[in-house]
Scaffold this motif. Structure first.
Motif, mmCIF file in Angstrom:
data_model
loop_
_atom_site.group_PDB
_atom_site.id
_atom_site.type_symbol
_atom_site.label_atom_id
_atom_site.label_comp_id
_atom_site.label_asym_id
_atom_site.label_seq_id
_atom_site.Cartn_x
_atom_site.Cartn_y
_atom_site.Cartn_z
ATOM 1 N N GLU A 82 0.736 -1.109 -0.085
ATOM 2 C CA GLU A 82 0.211 0.014 0.000
ATOM 3 C C GLU A 82 0.754 1.269 0.181
ATOM 4 O O GLU A 82 0.616 2.207 -0.792
ATOM 5 N N HIS A 83 1.897 1.373 0.717
ATOM 6 C CA HIS A 83 2.903 2.331 0.908
ATOM 7 C C HIS A 83 3.501 2.688 -0.354
ATOM 8 O O HIS A 83 3.934 3.843 -0.886
ATOM 9 N N LEU A 84 4.160 1.599 -1.187
ATOM 10 C CA LEU A 84 4.680 1.893 -2.302
ATOM 11 C C LEU A 84 3.622 2.069 -3.327
ATOM 12 O O LEU A 84 4.325 3.022 -4.189
ATOM 13 N N HIS A 85 2.545 1.569 -3.383
ATOM 14 C CA HIS A 85 1.576 2.270 -4.384
ATOM 15 C C HIS A 85 1.293 3.725 -4.470
ATOM 16 O O HIS A 85 1.191 4.626 -5.181
ATOM 17 N N MET A 86 1.196 4.160 -2.982
ATOM 18 C CA MET A 86 0.881 5.420 -2.663
ATOM 19 C C MET A 86 1.639 6.527 -3.242
ATOM 20 O O MET A 86 1.526 7.520 -3.395
ATOM 21 N N THR A 87 3.058 5.943 -2.872
ATOM 22 C CA THR A 87 4.160 6.766 -3.249
ATOM 23 C C THR A 87 4.831 6.857 -4.750
ATOM 24 O O THR A 87 5.762 7.392 -5.055
ATOM 25 N N HIS A 104 3.587 7.736 -7.802
ATOM 26 C CA HIS A 104 3.783 8.472 -8.624
ATOM 27 C C HIS A 104 4.626 9.874 -8.352
ATOM 28 O O HIS A 104 5.306 10.391 -9.197
ATOM 29 N N THR A 105 4.782 9.989 -7.083
ATOM 30 C CA THR A 105 5.771 11.025 -6.477
ATOM 31 C C THR A 105 7.093 10.517 -6.778
ATOM 32 O O THR A 105 7.969 11.532 -7.322
ATOM 33 N N THR A 106 7.626 9.480 -6.565
ATOM 34 C CA THR A 106 8.788 8.869 -6.937
ATOM 35 C C THR A 106 9.155 9.026 -8.536
ATOM 36 O O THR A 106 10.297 9.359 -8.855
ATOM 37 N N PHE A 107 8.159 8.607 -9.243
ATOM 38 C CA PHE A 107 8.195 8.697 -10.461
ATOM 39 C C PHE A 107 8.513 10.014 -10.979
ATOM 40 O O PHE A 107 9.427 10.284 -11.730
ATOM 41 N N LEU A 108 7.824 11.054 -10.628
ATOM 42 C CA LEU A 108 7.934 12.509 -10.923
ATOM 43 C C LEU A 108 9.285 13.178 -10.230
ATOM 44 O O LEU A 108 9.887 13.809 -11.130
ATOM 45 N N HIS A 109 9.518 12.825 -9.135
ATOM 46 C CA HIS A 109 10.651 13.655 -8.602
ATOM 47 C C HIS A 109 11.905 12.778 -7.947
ATOM 48 O O HIS A 109 12.722 13.502 -7.460
ATOM 49 N N ALA A 156 16.338 6.018 -7.198
ATOM 50 C CA ALA A 156 15.255 5.870 -6.265
ATOM 51 C C ALA A 156 14.071 5.194 -7.056
ATOM 52 O O ALA A 156 13.544 4.368 -6.343
ATOM 53 N N LEU A 157 14.040 5.747 -8.361
ATOM 54 C CA LEU A 157 12.981 5.031 -9.244
ATOM 55 C C LEU A 157 13.442 3.607 -9.596
ATOM 56 O O LEU A 157 12.540 2.610 -9.394
ATOM 57 N N ALA A 158 14.695 3.438 -9.593
ATOM 58 C CA ALA A 158 14.982 1.720 -9.781
ATOM 59 C C ALA A 158 14.996 0.814 -8.648
ATOM 60 O O ALA A 158 14.146 0.015 -8.943
ATOM 61 N N GLU A 159 15.200 1.598 -7.572
ATOM 62 C CA GLU A 159 15.046 0.858 -6.385
ATOM 63 C C GLU A 159 13.338 0.610 -5.907
ATOM 64 O O GLU A 159 12.960 -0.475 -5.487
ATOM 65 N N HIS A 160 12.505 1.791 -6.289
ATOM 66 C CA HIS A 160 11.213 1.574 -5.848
ATOM 67 C C HIS A 160 10.609 0.689 -7.001
ATOM 68 O O HIS A 160 9.657 -0.189 -6.502
ATOM 69 N N SER A 161 10.951 0.767 -8.031
ATOM 70 C CA SER A 161 10.231 -0.447 -9.211
ATOM 71 C C SER A 161 10.766 -1.774 -8.575
ATOM 72 O O SER A 161 10.053 -2.777 -8.702
ATOM 73 N N SER A 162 11.924 -2.106 -8.296
ATOM 74 C CA SER A 162 12.482 -3.188 -8.049
ATOM 75 C C SER A 162 11.726 -3.914 -6.752
ATOM 76 O O SER A 162 10.996 -5.099 -6.752
#
Length: 121
Positions: A25-30, A32-37, A42-48
């Protein structure tokens, strides 16, 4: 100099069910912000991490209920054009081959709107 610490998190298969769901839930909520900013790292780690946790959730719940509208076939069925012969009261002239009627909206009892077909001839 900033020291970078590799903190991959708890292995998904070691997470309790409630923890797995909470992290997803936390990853899904964050996302869009990770993608944009977020930085590329950070984006690669978030995706992984999101991928790891989603794969674990699906592994644990192979028979989870799937909404038919969330499949390709179901989504396409929802967006099929309706036959023109179907009368729809929300379209002016629907069911009137001459197109000589319009819709008239009025406020009905208890604040409900009503739609009356009025002739334009």
């Amino acid at each position: 100099m900033v020291e970078v610490i590799d903190m991959p998190g708890v292995r998904p298969d070691e997470l309790a069910e409630a923890d797995l769901v909470r992290e997803l839930e936390h990853l899904h909520m964050t996302r869009h912000t990770t993608f944009l900013h977020g930085s590329s790292d950070a984006l690669a780690e978030h995706s992984s991490r999101t991928g790891e946790l989603e794969r674990e959730y699906v592994r644990r719940h192979p028979d989870r209920k799937v909404d038919p509208a969330r499949t390709r076939k179901g989504a396409r069925a929802l967006h099929q054009p309706r036959p023109e012969s179907t009368e729809r009261p929300d379209r002016p002239g629907a069911g009137d081959p001459t197109g000589s009627s319009t819709l008239h909206h009025t406020a009905g009892p208890e604040g409900r709107d009503s739609v009356d077909r009025m002739s334009t001839e």
